[in-house]
Design a protein around this motif. Structure first.
Motif, mmCIF file in Angstrom:
data_model
loop_
_atom_site.group_PDB
_atom_site.id
_atom_site.type_symbol
_atom_site.label_atom_id
_atom_site.label_comp_id
_atom_site.label_asym_id
_atom_site.label_seq_id
_atom_site.Cartn_x
_atom_site.Cartn_y
_atom_site.Cartn_z
ATOM 1 N N ILE A 100 0.846 -1.200 0.000
ATOM 2 C CA ILE A 100 0.000 0.000 0.000
ATOM 3 C C ILE A 100 0.877 1.245 0.000
ATOM 4 N N GLN A 101 1.907 1.262 0.844
ATOM 5 C CA GLN A 101 2.804 2.422 0.908
ATOM 6 C C GLN A 101 3.485 2.671 -0.430
ATOM 7 N N ILE A 102 3.887 1.623 -1.112
ATOM 8 C CA ILE A 102 4.525 1.775 -2.425
ATOM 9 C C ILE A 102 3.535 2.381 -3.418
ATOM 10 N N LEU A 120 -10.801 -13.904 2.325
ATOM 11 C CA LEU A 120 -9.807 -12.990 2.896
ATOM 12 C C LEU A 120 -10.323 -11.549 3.035
ATOM 13 N N GLN A 121 -11.640 -11.354 2.922
ATOM 14 C CA GLN A 121 -12.199 -10.005 3.023
ATOM 15 C C GLN A 121 -11.854 -9.329 4.346
ATOM 16 N N HIS A 127 -6.854 -3.564 6.377
ATOM 17 C CA HIS A 127 -5.937 -2.624 5.715
ATOM 18 C C HIS A 127 -6.694 -1.530 4.970
ATOM 19 N N GLY A 128 -7.986 -1.395 5.271
ATOM 20 C CA GLY A 128 -8.776 -0.310 4.701
ATOM 21 C C GLY A 128 -9.478 -0.628 3.396
ATOM 22 N N PHE A 129 -9.419 -1.865 2.936
ATOM 23 C CA PHE A 129 -10.114 -2.243 1.703
ATOM 24 C C PHE A 129 -11.585 -2.514 1.999
ATOM 25 N N LYS A 130 -12.444 -2.091 1.061
ATOM 26 C CA LYS A 130 -13.881 -2.325 1.184
ATOM 27 C C LYS A 130 -14.361 -3.089 -0.044
ATOM 28 N N ALA A 131 -15.192 -4.110 0.192
ATOM 29 C CA ALA A 131 -15.729 -4.916 -0.902
ATOM 30 C C ALA A 131 -16.668 -4.090 -1.758
ATOM 31 N N ASP A 149 -8.946 3.613 -0.425
ATOM 32 C CA ASP A 149 -8.545 4.989 -0.719
ATOM 33 C C ASP A 149 -7.033 5.055 -0.744
ATOM 34 N N GLY A 150 -6.455 5.496 -1.833
ATOM 35 C CA GLY A 150 -5.008 5.549 -1.974
ATOM 36 C C GLY A 150 -4.330 6.531 -1.049
ATOM 37 N N GLN A 151 -5.053 7.556 -0.614
ATOM 38 C CA GLN A 151 -4.445 8.556 0.259
ATOM 39 C C GLN A 151 -4.496 8.173 1.732
#
Length: 152
Positions: A100-102, A120-121, A127-131, A149-151
């Motif tokens: 994610i940082q990269i 694995l949801q 890590h902040g991912f949403k389905a 969100d990338g930011q």
């Protein structure tokens, strides 16, 4: 654990062999999923290969793709894995966090989209991912698209 990041042309032959060997061991053999692992996405100049090394052993890996390489308008992380010997140590979280940082460093204006194995949801959710969307079958395994969100 030592972190290493490569572009395809920077790999030494033995490093590339370790990556392809472990990807095959996890995704093809362990998961009995017969698919074409090696694709042209590995060799794109923007693609990064993140590796967690335990001495000379590859302990964890991910492939990081530029916006548009896999999903239009999104950067992406895929081929996320840890070796069976190194599981249960939280290295999967280290691989995802660093990936994610990269993405954020290279493409700060883009959100990140992944095609996650459905079971694995919760892991990716941490890590902040949403389905998003409906579950689908890829190579015989239930998957779901997830966005972060990338930011953030």
């Amino acid at each position: 654990m030592e972190q290493e990041i490569y572009q395809f042309n920077d790999f030494a032959p033995k490093q590339l062999y370790k990556v392809l060997q472990l990807r095959s061991a996890v995704f093809v053999v362990e998961q009995t999923c017969y698919y074409q692992d090696m694709d042209d996405l590995d060799t794109l100049p923007e693609t990064r290969h993140f590796m967690l090394m335990d001495g000379n052993e590859l302990a964890g890996y991910s492939r990081i793709l530029a916006p548009g390489a896999s999903y239009s308008g999104y950067s992406s992380i895929g081929r996320i894995l840890t070796s069976d010997k190194h599981r249960g140590q939280g290295l999967g979280h280290d691989v995802v966090s660093n990936s994610i940082q990269i993405c954020k460093q290279l493409w700060p204006d883009y959100n990140i989209k992944i095609g996650a194995q459905s079971h694995l949801q919760e892991f990716y959710g941490a890590h902040g991912f949403k389905a998003i969307g409906e579950e689908y079958i890829e190579d015989g395994i239930p998957h779901i698209h997830m966005v972060r969100d990338g930011q953030g």
